[in-house]
Write a protein that holds these residues in place. Structure first.
Motif: not given
Ligand SMILES: NC(=O)c1ccc[n+]([C@@H]2O[C@H](COP(=O)([O-])OP(=O)(O)OC[C@H]3O[C@@H](n4cnc5c(N)ncnc54)[C@H](O)[C@@H]3O)[C@@H](O)[C@H]2O)c1
Length: 249
Positions: A65-80
């Motif tokens: 779960e933490d990996d998937v959550k972090r992945t989506m956070d990184e996507v949001n941070h990089k691309y918005g």
């Protein structure tokens, strides 16, 4: 503006469905994010970049779960934003009778193949919503529709993906999010290498369909591309067979 697409399991298996999908979506000028655990991931990402593909790699175990959550956070941070999510990562199972199947092996397969799809949607859908909608394709299997001896965990995980796809489609249609699945038959990727090594079995498995041949990763990627495109704008909650007629065989 270019669409942003996330493909889980998009890199590892050279010749896998994920990698074919990455190339297919890149041809439509999308920005790609690949989430994978493979040790080949960095090298393949560099190769894709050198071909001019706009691709970012995030190390992510889809069953955590933490990996998937972090992945989506990184996507949001990089691309918005996130427009397209392909939940493709998956594994086969050790072939044993149901009564010999250990809880550890059952859990390993369910964690990656089913919980991984659930987590991808749980943390990906809010991003799609804030982007004004989008499309999800979950990779199920012909073996989500029919039983196969010694494949209980895999069969159950892929059947679960079909129903989960319907749930998500129903719950997020009003948010302009379409959710579909593909169900590949036997496709020429590393995941079937174990079967390929068994000559007699392979002869039967690779021709057990109407077209009498194995499918290619590109044939699945083309179906995925259709399901995330405007050409499928009134299609949601469905599972598209990409099996050469394997289910009807
Ligand atoms: N090849 C077939 O015959 C076939 C048939 C039906 C369904 N499928 C499904 O297609 C999907 C892709 O498989 P493929 O055939 O391309 O095989 P593959 O082994 O080439 O690809 C699987 C990918 O998932 C990645 N992966 C595995 N575990 C992961 C995890 N925990 N977190 C993140 N990534 C992980 C691998 O590194 C690899 O990149 C799978 O879901 C598989 O079940 C394949």
């Amino acid at each position: 503006m270019s669409k942003v697409a996330l493909v889980t399991g998009g890199i590892g298996g050279i010749g896998g469905i994920g990698l074919a999908t990455v190339r297919r979506l890149a041809a439509d000028k999308m920005k790609l994010v690949v989430a994978d655990v493979s040790d080949k991931a960095e090298r393949v990402t560099e190769e894709l970049s050198s071909e001019g593909i706009d691709v970012a790699l995030i190390h992510c175990d889809v069953g955590i779960e933490d990996d998937v959550k972090r992945t989506m956070d990184e996507v949001n941070h990089k691309y918005g934003r996130l427009d397209i999510l392909i939940n493709n990562a998956g594994i086969g199972n050790t072939e044993v009778k149901l009564t010999d199947l250990s809880i550890a092996e059952w859990q390993r397969v369910i964690d990656i193949n089913l919980t991984g799809v659930f987590l991808g949607m749980k943390y990906g859908i809010p991003l799609l919503e804030s982007s004004g909608g989008g499309a999800i394709v979950n990779v199920s299997s012909l073996l989500g529709f029919k039983g196969k001896k010694l494949m209980s965990a895999y069969n159950a995980s892929k059947a679960g993906v079909i129903t989960l796809t319907k749930n998500a489609a129903l719950e997020f249609g009003r948010q302009n999010i379409r959710v579909n699945a593909v169900a590949p038959g036997v496709i020429d990727t590393p995941i079937v290498d174990g079967w390929r090594e068994q000559e007699q079995k392979w002869k039967i498995l690779s021709t057990a369909n109407a077209l009498r041949r194995i499918g290619t990763p590109l044939e699945v990627a083309n179906a995925i591309r259709f399901l995330v495109s405007e050409e499928s704008s009134y299609i949601t909650g469905t599972t598209l067979m990409v099996d050469g007629g394997g289910l009807t065989f």
